[in-house]
Motif scaffolding. Sequence first.
Motif, PDB file in Angstrom:
ATOM      1  N   ALA A   1      12.314  -4.135 -12.952  1.00  0.00           N
ATOM      2  CA  ALA A   1      10.930  -4.189 -12.152  1.00  0.00           C
ATOM      3  C   ALA A   1      10.409  -2.798 -12.084  1.00  0.00           C
ATOM      4  O   ALA A   1       9.151  -2.599 -12.090  1.00  0.00           O
ATOM      5  CB  ALA A   1      11.631  -4.039 -10.694  1.00  0.00           C
TER       6      ALA A   1
ATOM      7  N   ALA B   1       6.648  -5.001 -11.714  1.00  0.00           N
ATOM      8  CA  ALA B   1       7.042  -5.262 -10.844  1.00  0.00           C
ATOM      9  C   ALA B   1       6.102  -5.951 -10.372  1.00  0.00           C
ATOM     10  O   ALA B   1       5.730  -6.754  -9.244  1.00  0.00           O
ATOM     11  CB  ALA B   1       6.700  -3.887  -9.848  1.00  0.00           C
TER      12      ALA B   1
ATOM     13  N   ASP C   1      10.052  -8.194  -9.402  1.00  0.00           N
ATOM     14  CA  ASP C   1      11.135  -8.126 -10.067  1.00  0.00           C
ATOM     15  C   ASP C   1      11.514  -9.536 -11.014  1.00  0.00           C
ATOM     16  O   ASP C   1      11.506 -10.540 -10.582  1.00  0.00           O
ATOM     17  CB  ASP C   1      11.843  -7.654  -9.508  1.00  0.00           C
TER      18      ASP C   1
ATOM     19  N   GLU D   1      14.056 -11.934 -10.367  1.00  0.00           N
ATOM     20  CA  GLU D   1      13.985 -12.632  -9.349  1.00  0.00           C
ATOM     21  C   GLU D   1      12.586 -13.398  -9.624  1.00  0.00           C
ATOM     22  O   GLU D   1      12.903 -14.258  -8.955  1.00  0.00           O
ATOM     23  CB  GLU D   1      13.649 -11.582  -8.255  1.00  0.00           C
TER      24      GLU D   1
END
Length: 118
Positions: free
Chosen positions: A38, A56, A61, A64
């Motif tokens: 990230a 980011a 991220d 994610e």
Amino acid sequence: MNEEPVAELGRRLWHAGNGAAAVDSAAVDPAAVDPALAELAATLTIGSRTVPGSAAAVMGDPAEAVAWLARHLLRGGRRLEAGEIVLSGTLCAPTAISPGDRLVADLGELGRIALDVN
């Protein structure tokens, strides 16, 4: 959160962009990538223009974002398969390009990729 059927979500996401992506044949071993993905900074250069970016920007991220996709598919009885290319999201803001432009994306430790627009 309003959950859409996976097929419809995929169609909407695909048509949200221009329907094309530049990918490189070189594979990156995920284990060799810094776990703080990230924090990765990215730079897109288009001629003399520079567009800054950050990993980011992808749901906080990119890992994610891909994990979210995997969970979403699993709820629908599907899964990501080995060898599939997953585009987690854009690190740099969408930017207009024109024929004759040369784009260079610098992704730090993940490498660089260039594309000539014809």
